[in-house]
Design an enzyme around this catalytic site. Structure first.
Site, mmCIF file in Angstrom:
data_model
loop_
_atom_site.group_PDB
_atom_site.id
_atom_site.type_symbol
_atom_site.label_atom_id
_atom_site.label_comp_id
_atom_site.label_asym_id
_atom_site.label_seq_id
_atom_site.Cartn_x
_atom_site.Cartn_y
_atom_site.Cartn_z
ATOM 1 N N HIS A 92 -27.428 37.571 -22.633
ATOM 2 C CA HIS A 92 -26.385 37.517 -22.358
ATOM 3 C C HIS A 92 -25.075 38.034 -23.389
ATOM 4 O O HIS A 92 -23.993 38.054 -22.845
ATOM 5 C CB HIS A 92 -25.696 35.957 -22.228
ATOM 6 C CG HIS A 92 -25.633 35.306 -23.234
ATOM 7 N ND1 HIS A 92 -26.684 34.498 -24.030
ATOM 8 C CD2 HIS A 92 -24.262 35.035 -24.166
ATOM 9 C CE1 HIS A 92 -26.023 34.164 -25.419
ATOM 10 N NE2 HIS A 92 -24.765 34.428 -25.356
HETATM 11 C C1 UD1 Z 1 -19.781 33.012 -25.026
HETATM 12 C C2 UD1 Z 1 -19.531 33.149 -26.277
HETATM 13 C C3 UD1 Z 1 -21.042 33.502 -27.078
HETATM 14 C C4 UD1 Z 1 -22.034 32.376 -26.923
HETATM 15 C C5 UD1 Z 1 -21.874 32.066 -25.277
HETATM 16 C C6 UD1 Z 1 -22.866 31.113 -24.847
HETATM 17 C C7 UD1 Z 1 -17.506 34.310 -27.176
HETATM 18 C C8 UD1 Z 1 -17.006 35.399 -27.565
HETATM 19 N N1 UD1 Z 1 -18.832 34.198 -26.909
HETATM 20 O O1 UD1 Z 1 -20.187 34.322 -24.495
HETATM 21 O O2 UD1 Z 1 -20.775 33.618 -28.427
HETATM 22 O O3 UD1 Z 1 -23.263 32.826 -27.229
HETATM 23 O O4 UD1 Z 1 -20.760 31.948 -24.863
HETATM 24 O O5 UD1 Z 1 -23.232 31.162 -23.655
HETATM 25 O O6 UD1 Z 1 -16.967 33.193 -27.319
HETATM 26 N N2 UD1 Z 1 -18.735 33.352 -16.837
HETATM 27 C C9 UD1 Z 1 -18.492 32.614 -15.384
HETATM 28 N N3 UD1 Z 1 -18.658 31.343 -15.564
HETATM 29 C C10 UD1 Z 1 -18.744 30.676 -16.642
HETATM 30 C C11 UD1 Z 1 -18.866 31.193 -17.802
HETATM 31 C C12 UD1 Z 1 -18.880 32.752 -17.736
HETATM 32 O O7 UD1 Z 1 -18.514 33.357 -14.387
HETATM 33 O O8 UD1 Z 1 -18.911 29.689 -16.595
HETATM 34 C C13 UD1 Z 1 -18.618 34.720 -16.778
HETATM 35 C C14 UD1 Z 1 -17.236 35.252 -16.882
HETATM 36 O O9 UD1 Z 1 -17.182 36.522 -16.138
HETATM 37 C C15 UD1 Z 1 -16.806 35.741 -18.163
HETATM 38 C C16 UD1 Z 1 -18.203 36.357 -18.556
HETATM 39 O O10 UD1 Z 1 -19.219 35.354 -17.844
HETATM 40 O O11 UD1 Z 1 -15.783 36.564 -18.287
HETATM 41 C C17 UD1 Z 1 -18.416 35.956 -20.190
HETATM 42 O O12 UD1 Z 1 -17.982 34.843 -20.406
HETATM 43 P P1 UD1 Z 1 -17.348 34.375 -22.030
HETATM 44 O O13 UD1 Z 1 -17.132 32.818 -22.064
HETATM 45 O O14 UD1 Z 1 -16.367 35.343 -22.186
HETATM 46 O O15 UD1 Z 1 -18.500 34.854 -22.869
HETATM 47 P P2 UD1 Z 1 -20.091 34.426 -22.970
HETATM 48 O O16 UD1 Z 1 -20.699 35.730 -22.613
HETATM 49 O O17 UD1 Z 1 -20.267 33.151 -22.100
#
Ligand code: UD1
Length: 346
Positions: free
Chosen positions: A207
């Protein structure tokens, strides 16, 4: 009057870590916890399910901030957290790990001169292109109490001139794993749900931004995993994170035969699969250690790791390295009472 600690969480691994301390806060006669959920992870299978399984109290504040570029997400969180801190006037702010929620929380608190407690302080990948590395470094440099999971983390901080308020307390994720193993005994629904699992399988998670920002990077990982499956005669079970899901959909990517994609898992489901898996292949930080807690060999799909002791102890290897080192036990992570140690220190 009880001392008020504001805890800030936002992403899946933080819910798990916070659960170990929340249980103790609830029984404390001298500390009270006010929980802020930034909303970074918001889907019910990324958030609510963790609160339910781990009995985490409903957050007092849900900020509903997610998505957007890093600056926008962090900036919006910073503004919203500051407002809550001004209202709650806490004695300290507690943050976990290295996400954008961690950085926003620690920055908001330090600007208001509220002491910052950082759990999982001192970890370094020494790769500044990772958003997590920036979040860790900056958070550590504004923290007052730095709680390190490993001795390497303590020396990383020392090398950056941070020696005051630094404690090696072990890893709260080990506390959480013991809780999960115990709780799984009562979750027959999970064994029922996964009775279709092949006898010989390996668990895959991917991820990280680095692995999923381009389809080329993702395909490179999938090719490696497919070869690994063939060479080790194992099938691959791959619960797909929403970020990765989007990439796959946009690129109309199709998995090779050896890789079975499934929905994202709950915390207890992850441990159920970990207990049975032959190998773990991952770009996650937490899973590298969880693999060790279940004594499952891990391959880290990155060119470096902040959990270097898993490599030294022969339970983990980078995908760029062909062999594991000689296996031994890791003592750094403690014996499952890190959360208690932390509450004492606070
Ligand atoms: C985040 C953390 C990472 C951690 C991970 C755990 C940062 C920079 N990164 O990464 O360190 O290892 O969480 O899982 O803070 N999304 C959804 N639904 C959700 C959550 C995410 O659709 O409930 C999608 C969204 O499009 C979002 C993308 O996933 O833009 C990425 O989510 P984000 O929270 O930005 O980063 P993670 O890759 O989850």
């Amino acid at each position: 009057m009880k001392k008020r600690i504001v805890t800030i969480v936002g992403a899946r691994p933080q819910f798990v870590k916070a659960a170990t301390l929340s249980r103790l806060f609830q029984n404390s006669s001298i500390l009270e916890e006010v929980l802020i959920h930034t909303g970074q992870h918001h889907d019910s299978n990324m958030s609510d399910i963790f609160f339910q399984e781990l009995n985490i109290p409903k957050p007092s504040y849900f900020l509903d901030i997610q998505g957007g570029n890093h600056g926008k997400m962090t900036g919006r969180m910073l503004e919203a957290i500051e407002e809550v801190l001004l209202k709650e006037k806490p004695d300290a702010v507690l943050v976990y790990g290295d996400t954008n929620s961690t950085l926003a929380g620690s920055l908001a608190a330090s600007k208001l001169h509220v002491p910052v407690i950082h759990i999982e302080a001192g970890l370094r990948s020494f790769n500044r292109s990772m958003p997590e590395e920036i979040n860790r470094v900056l958070t550590d440099h504004v923290s007052d109490i730095l709680l390190c999971p490993t001795k390497t983390a303590v020396s990383n901080l020392q090398n950056e001139g941070i020696t005051k308020g630094v404690y090696h307390v072990g890893d709260v994720m080990y506390d959480a794993t013991l809780f999960a193993i115990d709780s799984l005994e009562k979750r027959l629904d999970i064994s029922e749900k996964f009775k279709w699992l092949p006898n010989d399988f390996s668990l895959l998670t991917v991820h990280r931004a680095d692995s999923t920002d381009s389809i080329e990077s993702f395909q490179k990982i999938m090719r490696f995993v497919h070869d690994f499956a063939k060479n080790n005669k194992t099938e691959i079970i791959f619960p797909v994170h929403p970020r990765t899901q989007k990439l796959i959909k946009n690129a109309s990517y199709e998995f090779p035969k050896s890789i079975h994609s499934i929905d994202i898992l709950s915390y207890f489901e992850t441990h159920f699969l970990l207990r049975k898996a032959k190998h773990v292949l991952t770009d996650s930080g937490g899973l590298q250690k969880e693999a060790y807690f279940h004594r499952v060999p891990c391959v880290t799909l990155r060119s470096e790791t902040e959990w270097v002791e898993t490599i030294d102890a022969g339970w983990n290897r980078l995908w760029t390295e062909p062999y594991y080192r000689e296996q031994k036990e890791i003592t750094d992570y403690g014996s499952g009472n890190s959360a208690e140690k932390i509450i004492q220190l606070i």
